[in-house]
Scaffold this active site. Structure first.
Site, PDB file in Angstrom:
ATOM      1  N   LYS A 135       0.829  -1.201   0.000  1.00 51.31           N
ATOM      2  CA  LYS A 135       0.000   0.000   0.000  1.00 51.31           C
ATOM      3  C   LYS A 135       0.867   1.256   0.000  1.00 51.31           C
ATOM      4  CE  LYS A 135      -3.799   2.071   2.678  1.00 51.31           C
ATOM      5  NZ  LYS A 135      -4.657   1.906   3.880  1.00 51.31           N
ATOM      6  N   SER A 194      -9.403   2.121   2.736  1.00 54.16           N
ATOM      7  CA  SER A 194      -8.447   2.853   1.927  1.00 54.16           C
ATOM      8  C   SER A 194      -7.409   1.945   1.246  1.00 54.16           C
ATOM      9  CB  SER A 194      -7.733   3.880   2.807  1.00 54.16           C
ATOM     10  OG  SER A 194      -7.000   3.258   3.843  1.00 54.16           O
ATOM     11  N   SER A 216     -10.113  -0.010   6.898  1.00 53.35           N
ATOM     12  CA  SER A 216      -9.461   0.128   5.591  1.00 53.35           C
ATOM     13  C   SER A 216      -8.839  -1.136   5.025  1.00 53.35           C
ATOM     14  CB  SER A 216      -8.398   1.232   5.656  1.00 53.35           C
ATOM     15  OG  SER A 216      -8.999   2.487   5.779  1.00 53.35           O
TER      16      SER A 216
END
Length: 475
Positions: A82, A157, A181
């Site tokens: 990420k 996210s 997330s």
């Protein structure tokens, strides 16, 4: 084995094939890079691809296997990281124009653990700006789309990580979870996502001190999720709250005939779409068929649970984002600016109240869990919002207005109760094709309990990406 089968090959099976010489890390990586080149732009899962570095690392892993050297737990496995956690010498943008050229000088603890375990870091995955939303689009990277239906979001996210897994672009992917997330995109993309108990996976300051914050794994199977979590977890000298000793989660299937499981469809205060309700009840029915005693419970929670999350998130996370309002406000996405402005409007009184509400929530949940082995609820209240969702336009579920940032999420209460381990696993698909998920929540720090139940449930349902019919139609 076809290239497509390689792209969806579980990490556990890839490692076995590397060891017996039937597959090389280079072959696996090349299949995934070719798939990204073919259809990657349709999904927009990556902010950066490290193809040359990854190929070099895969070749080194291949040499280790051929020489019969001692190999590490993830030797040669492609992993997407990420674009929020740091890798020294690489740009980390946080999905923001402000950081589009910011090169990290340190590596985040979980990334250090992954690299030291032999993972082949193939690229960085997209996030909403500063990871402050449950969808994934930003002014810097554009819209990331759900491989199951590109009209819908991947969730966020950790949306790029989830999209990359669902599309067969990587074998494993990392995420972080400060309000859901990891679990939000796991649900929307039909994956396994694990929020470990606070402190289990180390992080850097200031967010290592934020008890809502949990770095963790995303995978296409429970066994792969366990494999990755066992690497990511453990204490780190830069994180004083990281837990000792490190624990190892076993691939141990729960005998559901001995389990009592509580559930709630709406947590007492959420509007839940019919698609999610149906799939959750179907999953609960499967658990009953497997012998579990499954009991509906009333937690006594109200909409104040959303207030608790909103006010707490404004304190550390929101204040961190708000520092850029005055100097870079014109570069921020609209949803980021709104989050930062709302954080500025709150203070210590709201922070204190969020902790009082957390105590009230655990005051019913904790005693209830003394009589059960796990708790189940949906991960999201609807399958997904649109790919380009703008919270300023509002949101309805069942014809009722809900708060557009948190109202469709059923994840945030378990960031409030941050010491509870939670795994999200698929529960089915909606007519739109978008997957739905359930959360399996455990007693505080009882990681093995929830993952053992998840293993048993997965074995009953069958491998979620085990055939063409169980994968998104792409290309």
């Amino acid at each position: 084995m076809s290239d497509l089968e390689l792209c969806y090959l579980p990490a556990t099976e890839a490692l076995a094939a590397f060891r017996n010489g039937s597959l090389s890390p280079v072959e696996l990586l090349n299949a995934q890079l070719a798939r990204i080149a073919e259809i990657g732009s349709d999904i927009n899962a990556f902010s950066f691809l490290y193809a040359d570095d990854a190929i070099a690392a895969a070749r080194e892993a291949e040499r280790r296997y051929r020489r019969g050297e001692k190999v590490r737990p993830l030797e040669g496995i492609p992993v997407a990281i990420k674009d929020e956690s740091l890798i020294a010498g690489k740009i980390t943008t946080f999905g923001s124009l402000i950081f589009k050229e910011e090169v990290a000088s340190v590596t985040s603890p979980v990334n250090e653990h992954l690299i030291n375990a032999g993972a082949v870091i193939m690229g960085r995955t997209t996030t909403p700006e500063f990871s402050c939303a449950g969808f994934t689009h930003s002014r810097l990277w554009g819209v990331t789309r759900n491989p199951w239906n590109r009209e819908f979001t991947t969730g966020g996210s950790s949306g790029g990580s989830a999209a990359a897994l669902a599309a067969g672009f990587t074998t494993l992917a990392s995420g972080s979870d400060i309000g859901g997330s990891i679990r939000i995109p796991a649900s929307a993309c039909g994956l396994v996502g694990y929020k470990p108990p606070y402190g289990r996976n180390a992080d850097l300051a200031p967010f290592g001190f934020d008890f809502y914050n949990h770095p963790g794994p995303l995978a296409r199977s429970v066994a792969d999720c366990i494999l990755m979590q066992n690497v990511m977890s453990g204490p780190h000298p830069l994180d004083v709250v990281s837990l000792r000793p490190k624990i190892e989660i076993a691939n141990q299937f729960a005998d559901l005939k001995s389990k009592r499981i509580a559930y709630s469809i709406d947590l007492g205060f959420k509007q839940v779409s019919e698609d999610v309700r149906k799939n959750t009840l179907d999953a609960i029915g499967r658990l009953r068929d497997m012998g579990a005693e499954v009991v509906e419970v009333d937690l006594g929670w109200t909409l104040s649970a959303e207030d608790a999350a909103r006010d707490y998130l404004a304190s550390i996370f929101g204040t961190w984002v708000a520092q850029y309002l005055d100097t870079h406000g014109d570069e921020l996405s609209g949803y980021t600016r709104s989050f930062a402005q709302s954080a500025r409007a709150k203070g210590m009184r709201e922070y204190l109240r969020s902790l009082e509400l957390a105590g009230e929530m655990y005051g019913t949940f904790g005693p209830m869990m003394e009589n059960f082995d796990a708790f189940i609820c949906p991960t999201l209240a609807l399958p997904a919002v649109s790919a380009d969702f703008e919270p300023s336009n509002g949101l309805q579920i069942n014809g009722q207005d809900v708060e557009p940032m948190l109202g469709w999420l059923m994840t945030h209460p378990f960031n409030t109760l941050s010491r509870c381990p939670v795994v999200s696993v698929p529960s089915g698909r909606a007519p739109s094709g978008v997957p739905t998920g359930i959360q399996i929540v455990g007693k505080t720090y009882c990681d093995q309990d929830v993952l053992s139940i998840a293993l048993a449930y997965e074995a009953e349902i069958g491998a979620w990406y085990g055939s063409d019919q169980r994968r998104p139609m792409l290309g």
